[in-house]
Design a protein around this motif. Structure first.
Motif, mmCIF file in Angstrom:
data_model
loop_
_atom_site.group_PDB
_atom_site.id
_atom_site.type_symbol
_atom_site.label_atom_id
_atom_site.label_comp_id
_atom_site.label_asym_id
_atom_site.label_seq_id
_atom_site.Cartn_x
_atom_site.Cartn_y
_atom_site.Cartn_z
ATOM 1 N N PRO B 17 0.852 -1.314 0.035
ATOM 2 C CA PRO B 17 0.083 -0.125 -0.063
ATOM 3 C C PRO B 17 0.756 1.313 0.113
ATOM 4 N N PHE B 18 1.916 1.200 0.535
ATOM 5 C CA PHE B 18 2.856 2.565 0.838
ATOM 6 C C PHE B 18 3.328 2.769 -0.590
ATOM 7 N N PHE B 19 3.642 1.613 -1.389
ATOM 8 C CA PHE B 19 4.394 1.737 -2.697
ATOM 9 C C PHE B 19 3.314 2.293 -3.700
ATOM 10 N N ARG B 20 2.244 2.060 -3.376
ATOM 11 C CA ARG B 20 0.993 2.358 -4.163
ATOM 12 C C ARG B 20 0.812 4.176 -4.021
ATOM 13 N N ARG B 21 0.919 4.289 -3.067
ATOM 14 C CA ARG B 21 0.775 5.730 -2.600
ATOM 15 C C ARG B 21 2.198 6.488 -3.105
ATOM 16 N N LEU B 22 3.169 6.067 -3.010
ATOM 17 C CA LEU B 22 4.329 6.644 -3.662
ATOM 18 C C LEU B 22 4.392 6.594 -5.088
ATOM 19 N N GLU B 23 3.681 5.796 -5.723
ATOM 20 C CA GLU B 23 3.438 5.843 -7.151
ATOM 21 C C GLU B 23 2.613 7.037 -7.629
ATOM 22 N N ARG B 24 1.577 6.908 -6.832
ATOM 23 C CA ARG B 24 0.733 8.108 -7.163
ATOM 24 C C ARG B 24 1.286 9.524 -6.969
ATOM 25 N N ILE B 25 2.010 9.610 -6.193
ATOM 26 C CA ILE B 25 2.646 10.823 -5.768
ATOM 27 C C ILE B 25 3.597 11.367 -6.941
ATOM 28 N N VAL B 26 4.346 10.165 -7.293
ATOM 29 C CA VAL B 26 5.439 10.265 -8.299
ATOM 30 C C VAL B 26 4.670 10.477 -9.501
ATOM 31 N N LEU B 75 9.494 0.706 -7.290
ATOM 32 C CA LEU B 75 8.821 1.587 -8.029
ATOM 33 C C LEU B 75 9.576 2.189 -9.122
ATOM 34 N N GLY B 76 9.155 2.019 -10.331
ATOM 35 C CA GLY B 76 9.769 2.527 -11.387
ATOM 36 C C GLY B 76 8.908 3.442 -12.210
ATOM 37 N N ALA B 77 9.493 4.629 -12.700
ATOM 38 C CA ALA B 77 8.801 5.592 -13.375
ATOM 39 C C ALA B 77 9.592 5.673 -14.712
ATOM 40 N N ARG B 78 9.005 6.016 -15.907
ATOM 41 C CA ARG B 78 9.509 6.224 -17.052
ATOM 42 C C ARG B 78 8.799 7.162 -17.631
ATOM 43 N N ILE B 79 9.722 8.115 -18.381
ATOM 44 C CA ILE B 79 9.149 9.074 -19.260
ATOM 45 C C ILE B 79 10.020 8.835 -20.537
#
Lengths: 100, 360
Positions: B17-26, B75-79
Motif C-alpha cells: 500500500p505504501f508503494f502504491r501511495r508513492l507511485e501516485r505521488i510520483v 517503484l519505477g517511473a518512465r518518461i
C-alpha cells in the motif's frame, strides 16, 4: 418559426421552418438544446424551409457549432436559400460553416 | 525459495500500500512538471514491481540485497520523450525536483565505447525530498528510493524489441544477430540526433520569420503555412475588421483564417510582402464593399474573416476576374458547390457600381 429535430442514424437533423429573427430566437434557442448535448455525431442544420436568418439566428448557429466542436461533433448547414447564403457571405461566416 | 527471499517478499506484501501511495505521488509530480513546462512527451508511466517479478529478481541476485530498502526499482517511473534533447531537459527538472542518489544512478548513454552501440537510457535513483512531500504519518515517503528512466521514443522502441527478442528465444542468441540488433541501435541514435537537429532548425526558422514579420521585412519571407500563421499573429486585418464592424456596431467572432493561404497563393502571392501589398492596396475598397453590403442590414455579428474575405473579393474584381474568379474563390473557401456560382453572381452584382469595378 418552428424547429424539428430528428435522429437519422448517427446524425441529428434539425429542420428550421419560417423566419429565424430576433423574435423567434428565444424559442429556437430552447428548441435546439438537444443538439448542444450531442457528442460525436454529425449535426445537420436543414434550412430548406428557412426563409430568413437574422444576427440572433446566426448566434444560435454559432453556438451549435461551438458546442459541437467541444463534443467532437461536426455541423453541416444544408439547403440554404440565396438570401441566407448572402448573409453568411457578407458576415464572413460562409467559410466557417460547412455549407452543402 | 530461500528464507532470505521469503523475508523480503513478506516485507514487500506489507509495504505494497505504501508503494502504491508513492507511485501516485510520483506520477502526479512528473505530470505536473511536464505540464507546467509545456513539454510534450510520448508517455509517462509508473509501475510497482509485481511480486512475481521481484521473486525472479531475488532468485537471480538475491544475495546482493540485505533488505527491501536496497532494491531501488520496486517503484519505477518512465518518461519517453519525443526528442533526445528533452531527455536532458527532463533530467535537469528531475534533479531540481528529487534527491538523486548519484552513486546508484547511471547514464547508459555514456557507458558505450566509441565503437559500440546498444541500450541508451538515463536511470536516476530518486527520493522525494521533504520540500516536495512532508507527511509525518508516512516518513518513509522521503526515505524509499525509486527509479526514474528517461529515454527517447526511438530508444524505447529499440529497448522494447531487444527485450522481446532477448527473452523470448530462451536460447543464447548468435553473435551475428546481436551485432545486427546493436547496429540498429546506432542507426536509431543517428535518427534521434537528426530529429533533434531538424526541430532546432525549424524553431530557428520560425524565430527568423517572426523577426522579419516584426521588422516589416516581408518581401524576404516566402509564403507558406508557417509564415502565414506568423503574419496573421500580427492581426494585419484587425483594423479593417473593426472599421467594418463599426458600420452596424457589430461584434466580431474570431475564426481561423489559415484557409486564405491557398487563396493568396492562387492570386499569385509568393511572399508575405505580396500579401501585405494586396492588403494595403485593397483595404479601402474592401471597406467600401462591406459598407455597401452591410449598410442596409441590421447584421451585428461578423466573423474575423470579413476583412480578408473582402480584400480577396476586391482584388479579384479589380483585376478583371469577374464572376468566374469569385466562383473559384468561394470554391476554395467553401469547397466545390454549384451554389457558389450563384453566390459569385450576387456578390458581383452588389459590387457592380463600386469604383474599383469601373472599366471592368
Amino acid at each position: 418559426m418552428k424547429t424539428e429535430i430528428v435522429t437519422d442514424g448517427n446524425r441529428l437533423v434539425a429542420k428550421f421552418y419560417g423566419r429565424l429573427d430576433t423574435a423567434a430566437a428565444v424559442q429556437t434557442a430552447e428548441e435546439v438544446k438537444p443538439l448542444l448535448e450531442a457528442a460525436n455525431k454529425e449535426i445537420v442544420l436543414d434550412c430548406s424551409e428557412l426563409e430568413y436568418i437574422s444576427s440572433s439566428g446566426l448566434r444560435i448557429f454559432l453556438g451549435i457549432r461551438k458546442e459541437a466542436a467541444n463534443h467532437g461533433s461536426n455541423v453541416v448547414v444544408r439547403n440554404i436559400n440565396a438570401d441566407i447564403r448572402q448573409v453568411f457571405m457578407m458576415t464572413g461566416f460562409i467559410s466557417f460553416f460547412e455549407i452543402q | 525459495m530461500d528464507p532470505h527471499t521469503e523475508i523480503i517478499l513478506a516485507e514487500y506484501d506489507r509495504q505494497l500500500p505504501f508503494f502504491r501511495r508513492l507511485e501516485r505521488i510520483v506520477q502526479i509530480t512528473l505530470q505536473d512538471i511536464l505540464d507546467s513546462n509545456g513539454l510534450a512527451v510520448t508517455a509517462v508511466s509508473t509501475r510497482v514491481k509485481t511480486r512475481e517479478s521481484l521473486a525472479g529478481k531475488l532468485e537471480l541476485k538475491g544475495g546482493k540485497y540485505h533488505s527491501i530498502r536496497d532494491i531501488t526499482d520496486i517503484l519505477g517511473a518512465r518518461i519517453v520523450t519525443l526528442y533526445t534533447d528533452d531527455v536532458d531537459r527532463i533530467a535537469a527538472m528531475a534533479e531540481q525536483l528529487f534527491d538523486i542518489d548519484w552513486e546508484n544512478s547511471v547514464d547508459k548513454r555514456r557507458l558505450h565505447n566509441t565503437d559500440s552501440f546498444g541500450y541508451n537510457s538515463l536511470h536516476y535513483i530518486c527520493r522525494l525530498p521533504k520540500t516536495l512531500v512532508d507527511e509525518p504519518d508516512w516518513p518513509q515517503l522521503n526515505e524509499v528510493r525509486f527509479e526514474l528512466q528517461l529515454r527517447t521514443t526511438l530508444q524505447h522502441a529499440w529497448a522494447s524489441i531487444n527485450h522481446d527478442i532477448g527473452y523470448k528465444t530462451g536460447v543464447e542468441i548468435p553473435h551475428i544477430y546481436i551485432r545486427q540488433i546493436n547496429r540498429l541501435a546506432g542507426m536509431l541514435e543517428m535518427a534521434d540526433d537528426e530529429f533533434s537537429r531538424i526541430r532546432t532548425e525549424i524553431n530557428n526558422y520560425r524565430r527568423r520569420v517572426q523577426m522579419l514579420v516584426q521588422n516589416g521585412e516581408l518581401d524576404d519571407v516566402q509564403l507558406d503555412g508557417d509564415t502565414f500563421r506568423s503574419y496573421l499573429e500580427a492581426q494585419p486585418f484587425g483594423m479593417l475588421n473593426h472599421r467594418i464592424a463599426a458600420i452596424n456596431q457589430a461584434e466580431i467572432q474570431e475564426v481561423p483564417l489559415n484557409g486564405y493561404l491557398r487563396v493568396f497563393v492562387a492570386l499569385g502571392c509568393k511572399t508575405l510582402g505580396d500579401v501585405d501589398r494586396m492588403r494595403a492596396q485593397y483595404t479601402e475598397h474592401a471597406y467600401t464593399l462591406a459598407r455597401h453590403q452591410l449598410g442596409n442590414t441590421d447584421l451585428d455579428i461578423l466573423s474575423s474573416s470579413v476583412g480578408i474575405q473582402n480584400i480577396c473579393i476586391v482584388c479579384i474584381l479589380a483585376n478583371g476576374g469577374g464572376k468566374i474568379g469569385l466562383t473559384r474563390l468561394f470554391n476554395a473557401l467553401n469547397g466545390e458547390n454549384p451554389q457558389n456560382e450563384l453566390l459569385a453572381e450576387m456578390t458581383y452584382n452588389q459590387a457592380l457600381n463600386l469604383s474599383f469595378m469601373q472599366n471592368k
